[in-house]
Enzyme design. Structure first.
Site, PDB file in Angstrom:
ATOM      1  N   LYS A  28      -3.560   0.858  15.120  1.00 12.98           N
ATOM      2  CA  LYS A  28      -3.499   1.815  14.007  1.00 12.98           C
ATOM      3  C   LYS A  28      -4.142   3.135  14.424  1.00 12.98           C
ATOM      4  CE  LYS A  28      -7.504  -0.527  12.043  1.00 12.98           C
ATOM      5  NZ  LYS A  28      -7.881  -1.429  10.959  1.00 12.98           N
TER       6      LYS A  28
ATOM      7  N   LYS B 193      -5.884   6.656  12.597  1.00 14.31           N
ATOM      8  CA  LYS B 193      -6.317   7.212  11.308  1.00 14.31           C
ATOM      9  C   LYS B 193      -6.715   8.678  11.447  1.00 14.31           C
ATOM     10  CE  LYS B 193      -7.907   2.798   9.504  1.00 14.31           C
ATOM     11  NZ  LYS B 193      -9.037   2.007   9.004  1.00 14.31           N
TER      12      LYS B 193
ATOM     13  N   CYS C 169     -15.554  -8.560   6.354  1.00 13.91           N
ATOM     14  CA  CYS C 169     -15.434  -8.881   7.782  1.00 13.91           C
ATOM     15  C   CYS C 169     -15.760  -7.629   8.577  1.00 13.91           C
ATOM     16  CB  CYS C 169     -14.029  -9.402   8.087  1.00 13.91           C
ATOM     17  SG  CYS C 169     -12.826  -8.100   8.397  1.00 13.91           S
TER      18      CYS C 169
ATOM     19  N   ARG D  14       0.848  -1.198   0.000  1.00 15.00           N
ATOM     20  CA  ARG D  14       0.000   0.000   0.000  1.00 15.00           C
ATOM     21  C   ARG D  14       0.881   1.244   0.000  1.00 15.00           C
ATOM     22  NH1 ARG D  14      -3.629  -0.373   4.963  1.00 15.00           N
ATOM     23  NH2 ARG D  14      -4.772  -1.949   3.797  1.00 15.00           N
TER      24      ARG D  14
ATOM     25  N   CYS E 242      -7.556 -11.003   1.137  1.00 17.31           N
ATOM     26  CA  CYS E 242      -7.507 -10.535   2.524  1.00 17.31           C
ATOM     27  C   CYS E 242      -7.671 -11.716   3.480  1.00 17.31           C
ATOM     28  CB  CYS E 242      -8.586  -9.491   2.782  1.00 17.31           C
ATOM     29  SG  CYS E 242      -8.589  -9.017   4.505  1.00 17.31           S
TER      30      CYS E 242
ATOM     31  N   ARG F 258      -1.726   6.318   9.901  1.00 17.65           N
ATOM     32  CA  ARG F 258      -1.871   5.784   8.544  1.00 17.65           C
ATOM     33  C   ARG F 258      -2.028   6.896   7.498  1.00 17.65           C
ATOM     34  NH1 ARG F 258      -4.058   0.479   8.550  1.00 17.65           N
ATOM     35  NH2 ARG F 258      -3.141  -0.711  10.255  1.00 17.65           N
TER      36      ARG F 258
ATOM     37  N   CYS G 153     -14.841  -3.373   0.192  1.00 12.77           N
ATOM     38  CA  CYS G 153     -13.437  -3.634   0.469  1.00 12.77           C
ATOM     39  C   CYS G 153     -12.951  -4.774  -0.415  1.00 12.77           C
ATOM     40  CB  CYS G 153     -13.247  -3.994   1.935  1.00 12.77           C
ATOM     41  SG  CYS G 153     -13.850  -5.645   2.308  1.00 12.77           S
TER      42      CYS G 153
END
Ligand code: SF4
Length: 1457
Positions: free
Chosen positions: A1098, A1100, A1367, A965, A1328, A1034, A1322
């Site tokens: 994470k 954001k 998910c 990414r 994934c 991120r 997604c």
């Protein structure tokens, strides 16, 4: 577009091959040869405007490899025309071409459509195999073959019908491949191939250290390629009744007449059909099963391969494996294999009738039809007589490979070296054979001596003709070369016919002329031979140093050797013993595991100029389980023996060593890693020396020799160690895993078992047959629970078999342990509690009922425990080791999943062992702990879940690849960068680009050895992947759509500044990926902001500009809402604590929208953000990752506490937030003029996936658009957080040009429904690892169905936000959509309603675990009511709350209420 032309198959393929190649190789007399030679002479050019050469290869085995190799070295496009019966001789060439990743097309003529045996011989090389059945198909598939070869850089073998009807000229529809998109795409691929490709250097390195294994392409997009030629050709073609109960499956070039006969039969009312196999390799189970009508009851594989010497035809095995793959939904049909001998008049109705009748009545799965089956050695009536001829198939291969010169000294005419009915013991035969060969070797040496004498004498007289002297001289020079000695020998013999009587010596030579050819000498030995290695025939062969080959068979089934004996040990030592001798070729093979490897080993042994020993596994089955045939049991035995490492497949070729290449090639995947360790050591030493010239310089020649000897000793001891370990107590660990947890636990148990001295085998439960359980001493099952207590996909068959097992499954000698995994809150209703870990519990109970002995009480791992399922696993493991008697073993067991903070802390600032892992060629994966660290570098390890089970069945590790990414704060790139992104996707990834919901690019499918190079390419394009994933800040989102140019510039600057401010300071990224050395400094490396353990989870951040909430600011940990007064940003309202992720069934996890903390000025913004991060750094929950996001820190302690804590760190208090209003969180499509006069066009990209597909060349179009912008020196490209794309900064003068381009390439989006324009999905499957259900691949088709409902209600233009994820992690933020889907299991979703259209309200679960029919049935009445009941401007999400369909969610904590 197609045109009508009159051609026959040869002419059609000659045109195609010549047009699309640089070099054409022809191998026999044919019209193709004549045509191509003529065109070459005329100077006709190919479609790439180059001259084409035509090469004629007479002796395929001797010349082909060299010709192809040298052409590939110069990156030529090659087409080879060959007879299908010569395919076996292309095997070495195919392996080389695959290793070189080069395109090669082989058009193979099947002149006798009744025999495709040679095709089966090459099926395991990794080449793509296609078959056509008519002139039309020959043309179509011929084109497909060239397209695939160039696209995938792989050999493609196209079998075409060269029988009389196909050679007739007839009218066909030819594709226009000489212009248009087909040619353009081909040219692009060819250009890419011809440019220097660094991957080939990597491959060369690999080749020098390891053997090359076949690299089968697992997913070939036939549909796309075949559509591009205008004539649709599928992988399988079914013709016949739609509700047929009897189906025939056939490969090769005869099925057309078969289809005709079946069609006639169908007219008489019979329910029959034919399934023709067009794409044989790679075999697609999905396509095959999809082509089979659901009504089928019996499938008969029609086999015409007369040379088959195996119990089951390969095609039959493919068909059987497809039905056992777990992908077939209905009741599996009865499977039969009919070995047919087609009558002279071809397939007739009567003949087909007799096949069907026999299939219905045969009591064995294999039966013969037509004339008596052709006898092969040991094969009678098509079924091998295994009692007497275990070596039969091996001898058959020898005969096929060396038809004129195979000399098997000790094979009796009766049948077998084992002798029938108490004949002489095999070792006696072997001794005899060896003696006989020695005599012949000596006689041939004497013969050569005579020739030499004649040559010497003839120098001084003219007793023989000059021609004879020349041929005898050449023969003498090449007498040990099989091909050349044959050639010169034949020439000499024809001259001797005239001259032999002139001279007594010549007379003697003529008499002994049989010695001219070099025989392939073989001695065959059996079990006894190997027990006393040093004094047996093996020793004699090896020590003789003569060119004699020995085939040693091991016939003892693996399952009969539960307790390893000294004899077993000795038997396996033969290989090592022979290798230690240094000058012998050694191979270990198993025909039922790899036919191609057997062929390769035999060819190498034959070519090796000294002794060779080939160990061959041929288990002799005397007793089978109920319902299991002898051949099937033999197949299974071989699979287990090879997969378990008991019988490793390898080749040791000392001639490669002499040529400076690696002599050892391990051909068994399963044990590859262990054996490769010794190569690694050797390589490591070489590496150390090369990197330390000062050390190397001091090593004298002698020292080098000593070092080499030391390495060799080390190599041998490693190998011995490996063999010893194979004799350890076995432990079978089987897992049933859908999401990967059970598999991970099973693997960890396996690795610990190995350290404790056990011999573990770890595999999916369904890869192991329940019938074989009685022969296992100790079995551990690790089983997850799917759905409502169901078994995971790869353990379903096991459970079925155990349920139906009867008294004949004797488990009294088997001990078992079960570890049941589950999530006690997955099913929240009290009545459903019993589903928790149900599969494991059921299995445990069943095994006990069946009489198996218990190793341990049932172990349970619960996802809800403090350390997740590891809490239960860790408590249970010691009990298991104790039960196995290995608990006292002192092992240095890798701690079970150290906490994430511990991994980060001990990683040396995110380095770990990633760099070392990248050069480890023994696996496509990184070490498990490194996979956590690689995320901080923007890299996720994934595997192709579509092929996971199939690969497991084949004993291969998962198809690992990496998702990479980029970090692009604000999502703005230049056109030049877009072009680079496009090229990287083609060169390193899967040829597509994913625009993510975080305004960046994501690549999928990058393999390990391309990882570093791809990141370096990104770096060259001024992009990086730092912190794109991981527990850090991120990629930063920022409003991408038009507002005012000034505002856009200001928020983009803030996004970039904030991203820069929060970048990790470690130099690890530059060292690992960009080869930058650490700059020497006295200061210790540090992370002033993050610290060594970085953030708990994470983090954001997004920046929004009202009224557009197109970044979903409230879904982020930190948000800035721009406050604009008089066209300028005066400051920001700061939001904190948003986040979507949750866990199914765990109400302590929930999505949450951010709270507004207060207002700050632009100058204060970064400082405010930094303080928010540090509070989370210090107070975030580091003990439970499911509770580690900022949202939980805030909810646990209260927003007031949080505000105060931030204010204390800032040293000032927040002024109140300023008013703002959001109206939508979607994008605005089409043209908009910005305040500086420039134009911006927002374009719809379905779920952000930029790709070329039939009928939509979006990726190519965008690349061309970027190239246009570069040419015009204008424009920029912005990604949106809704996965779309904006082409911005277009000067008014350029707008008409861009508009023309958009129209030409159909990039406008007006035709989409407003719902589709507001949709988002997604990635989910197949890549994934967390996905439980499809998302990106499914949502578009669901919307198509919803569109028709909307159309019928007149709602096509009414926007509704609809989002889907695979998910509950919520990457596409479905929890704030008006209609949201969260995957729960394949085809099953939780349905949420009531999110706010502007992203300011969470939704509420409406229905749990629903599939498509229920989704459509639920939404249709709601949409109907909305269309009738809504007030003006009322969004669907608002209406469902007003109408009482769902309750309003007012805060994250009441999301589940
Ligand atoms: S939402 Fe889940 S399935 Fe979808 S990409 Fe994210 S982690 Fe994977």
């Amino acid at each position: 577009m197609t045109v009508s032309q009159t051609l026959n198959v040869e002419t059609a393929l000659a045109y195609i091959g010549f047009d699309l190649s640089d070099n054409v190789i022809v191998t026999g007399d044919s019209n193709i040869r004549d045509l191509c030679s003529e065109w070459t002479t005329q100077g006709t050019q190919n479609l790439f405007n180059s001259a084409v050469s035509t090469t004629f290869v007479r002796n395929i085995r001797a010349e082909l490899h060299g010709v192809v190799h040298s052409l590939i070295a110069s990156k030529s496009l090659i087409t080879l025309y060959i007879s299908a019966s010569d395919l076996i001789n292309t095997i070495p060439t195919l392996y080389t071409v695959i290793g070189d990743r080069a395109p090669l097309v082989i058009h193979a003529a099947v002149a006798d459509p009744t025999d495709v045996g040679d095709v089966f011989a090459i099926r395991q090389t990794g080449a793509i195999l296609l078959a056509s059945n008519s002139v039309q198909e020959g043309h179509d598939i011929g084109l497909v073959a060239h397209s695939l070869a160039v696209k995938y850089k792989i050999p493609v073998v196209h079998l075409y019908d060269a029988s009389a009807p196909a050679l007739k000229f007839q009218k066909i529809q030819t594709a226009d491949y000489k212009s248009g998109d087909f040619l353009a795409n081909l040219k692009t691929e060819v250009d890419g191939y011809k440019k220097n490709d660094p991957i080939s250097q990597v491959v060369d390195q690999l080749k020098s250290t390891l053997f090359l294994k076949p690299t089968a392409q697992s997913s070939i997009d036939y549909a796309q390629v075949s559509q591009s030629i205008g004539n649709q050709v599928g992988t399988f073609e079914y013709t016949g009744e739609g509700d047929a109960s009897q189906i025939l499956v056939a490969l090769g070039t005869n099925p057309v007449s078969l289809a005709d006969a079946v069609a006639k039969l169908a007219q008489t009312g019979q329910k029959v059909g034919v399934l023709r196999v067009r794409a044989y390799r790679p075999w697609s189970e999905e396509d095959f099963l999809a082509a089979v009508p659901s009504s089928v009851e019996t499938i008969t594989v029609v086999d015409t391969a007369h040379s088959l010497s195996t119990a089951w035809g390969p095609l039959f095995l493919d068909v059987a494996a497809s039905f056992h793959s777990g992908k077939y939904q209905g009741k599996p049909p009865v499977l039969r294999e009919g070995r047919v001998h087609i009558p002279a008049q071809g397939y007739t109705v009567e003949f087909v009738k007799s096949i069907i009748a026999q299939a219905a009545n045969a009591d064995q799965a294999v039966f013969n039809v037509g004339s008596p089956a052709v006898h092969t050695n040991g094969v009678h009536n098509g079924v091998i007589d295994f009692e007497s001829t275990n070596e039969g198939p091996y001898i058959k291969i020898l005969e096929q490979l060396f038809p004129d010169r195979a000399s098997v000294a000790n094979i009796s005419s009766e049948s077998s070296v084992y002798g029938k009915h108490g004949a002489a013991a095999p070792e006696a035969n072997a001794e005899f054979g060896f003696g006989m060969h020695l005599v012949l070797v000596q006689n041939r040496a004497r013969f050569a001596n005579s020739v030499s004498e004649v040559l010497k004498a003839s120098k001084s007289d003219d007793s023989i003709s000059e021609e004879l002297r020349k041929e005898l001289g050449s023969w003498f020079q090449y007498r040990d070369d099989a091909e050349k000695s044959l050639k010169h020998g034949k020439a000499a013999i024809s001259l001797l016919e005239k001259e032999h009587h002139q001279h007594a010596t010549l007379e003697a030579i003529y008499e002994d002329r049989a010695f001219f050819s070099k025989p392939s000498r073989w001695v065959i030995g059996g079990d006894q031979l190997s027990y006393d290695v040093g004094n047996s025939g093996v020793h004699h062969v090896i020590s003789s140093k003569e060119d004699i080959n020995m085939l040693v068979l091991d016939t003892q089934p693996y399952s009969e050797k539960i307790a390893p004996t000294q004899q077993d040990r000795r038997k396996k030592d033969i290989g090592l013993y022979a290798m230690q001798y240094g000058s012998a070729y050694v191979a270990s093979v198993a025909i039922n595991s790899s036919y191609a490897q057997v062929v390769r080993a035999f060819m190498e042994a034959d070519a090796y100029p000294g002794p060779s020993v080939v160990l061959a596994y041929a288990p002799k089955i005397s007793k089978t389980g109920k319902g299991v045939s002898v051949p099937l049991a033999m197949l299974k035995e071989t699979k287990i023996a090879v997969d378990s490492g008991y019988w490793p497949l390898y080749r040791w070729n000392p001639s490669l060593d002499a040529a400076g290449q690696e002599p050892f090639a391990l051909d068994s995947e399963k044990v590859k890693r262990e054996i490769v360790e010794f190569l690694d050591r050797e390589n490591h030493l070489a590496y150390v020396l090369s990197s330390k010239p000062e050390v190397a310089a001091h090593i004298s020649a002698n020292a080098e020799k000593e070092l080499k000897t030391a390495i060799e000793n080390k190599v041998q001891s490693s190998y011995s160690q490996l063999l010893s370990s194979l004799n350890a107590q076995p432990l079978l660990v089987l897992y049933g895993s859908d999401g990967g947890n059970a598999e991970a636990v099973a693997k960890r148990l396996g690795s610990e078992a190995k350290q404790r001295g056990l011999r573990p085998r770890v595999m999916a439960a369904d890869s192991f047959s329940v019938e074989d359980l009685p022969s296992e001493q100790s079995v551990v099952y690790v089983v997850s629970t799917a759905g409502q207590g169901e078994f995971p996909g790869n353990a379903k068959e096991t459970w079925k078999a155990l349920q139906s097992a009867g008294a004949d499954l004797d488990l009294t000698k088997t001990r078992f342990a079960v570890l049941a995994l589950g999530d006690r809150n997955y099913w929240p209703l009290p009545g459903d509690k019993h589903y928790f870990a149900k599969s494991g519990k059921d299995l445990d109970h069943k095994l006990e009922t069946l009489g198996a002995g218990r190793l341990t009480p049932l172990g349970v791992g619960d996802d809800q425990d403090p350390d997740g399922l590891w809490t239960g696993v860790n408590a249970w493991r010691p009990i298991l080791w104790q039960a196995l008697g290995v608990d006292e073993v002192d092992v240095n067991v890798e701690p079970v999943l150290p906490s994430d903070d511990a991994i980060k802390e001990s990683s040396n600032y995110l380095r770990g062992t990633i760099a070392e892992g990248l050069v480890d060629t023994s696996t496509g994966a990184l070490a498990e702990l490194d996979t956590k660290l690689s995320k901080f570098h923007g890299i996720y390890q994934q595997d192709d879940r579509d092929t996971r089970e199939e690969r497991a069945r084949q004993g291969q590790e998962p198809a690992f690849s990496f998702m990479v990414r980029c970090r692009i704060p604000g999502g703005v790139v230049t056109p030049e960068q877009w072009i680079a992104v496009d090229q990287i996707a083609d060169k390193w990834a899967n040829g597509t680009i994913k625009i993510t919901t975080r305004q960046t690019f994501q690549y999928h499918g990058i393999i390990k050895r391309g990882l570093k190079a791809s990141i370096q390419d990104m770096n060259r394009a001024l992009m990086d992947t730092i912190a794109a994933c991981g527990d850090v800040n991120r990629n930063v989102l920022c409003n991408p759509n038009e507002h005012s140019s000034e505002v856009n510039a200001a928020v983009l600057k803030l996004a970039r500044d904030w991203s820069e401010h929060m970048l990790p300071h470690t130099n690890a990224y530059h060292e690992i990926w960009l080869d930058k050395k650490l700059v020497a400094t006295t200061q210790e490396e540090s992370e002033p902001l993050y610290g060594k353990t970085y953030l708990p989870r994470k983090f954001k951040c997004a920046i929004a500009v009202p009224p557009n909430n197109d970044v979903d600011v409230f879904a982020n940990d930190l948000g800035y809402i721009a406050i604009i007064e008089k066209g300028k940003i005066v400051g920001y309202n700061v939001t904190v604590g948003g986040g979507m992720g949750m866990t199914h069934g765990n109400k302590k996890t929930y999505p949450r929208l951010g709270d507004v903390l207060g207002f700050c000025t632009p100058e204060q913004a970064i400082d405010v953000g930094e303080k928010v991060v540090t509070v989370q750094r210090d107070y975030g929950d580091r003990t439970n990752r499911k509770h580690a996001r900022l949202k939980y820190t805030i909810d646990d302690r209260g927003i007031e506490w949080f505000r105060k804590e931030v204010e204390t760190r800032l040293g000032w208090t927040f002024p109140p937030a300023r008013p703002y209003k959001f109206v939508s969180n979607g994008d605005r499509f089409g043209w908009v003029q910005e305040s500086d006069g420039s134009w911006a066009f927002t374009m719809f990209i379905a779920n952000g996936r930029v790709r070329d597909a039939p009928g939509s060349e979006e990726k190519t179009a965008l690349k061309l658009l970027a190239e246009l912008l570069v040419k015009e020196k204008a424009g920029e490209i912005r990604l949106t957080a809704n996965q779309h794309l904006v082409v911005a900064r277009i000067p008014p003068s350029l707008k008409p040009t861009i508009e023309g381009f958009l129209q030409k390439h159909k990039l406008h989006s007006e035709h989409h429904s407003a719902m589709r324009l507001n949709s988002m999905a997604c990635v989910a499957l197949p890549t994934c690892g967390l996905a439980m259900a499809e998302s990106e691949r499914y949502l578009p088709s669901l919307i198509t169905k919803l569109d028709s409902i909307l159309d019928s209600l007149g709602l096509r233009s009414d926007a509704i936000s609809i989002r889907m994820t695979g998910c509950p992690n919520g990457c596409a933020r479905p929890q704030i959509a008006e209609i949201g889907f969260v995957g729960k299991a394949p085809g099953t979703y939780n349905l949420y309603l009531g999110g706010g259209f502007s992203g300011t309200r969470l939704s509420k679960m409406y229905k749990e675990s629903v599939g498509e029919p229920e989704i459509l049935a639920s939404l249709k009445p709601l949409l109907t009511r909305w269309s009738q009941e809504r007030v003006v401007g009322e969004h669907f999400g608002d209406w469902v709350i007003r109408a009482g369909i769902v309750k309003e969610t007012t805060a994250g904590m009441n999301f589940h209420d």
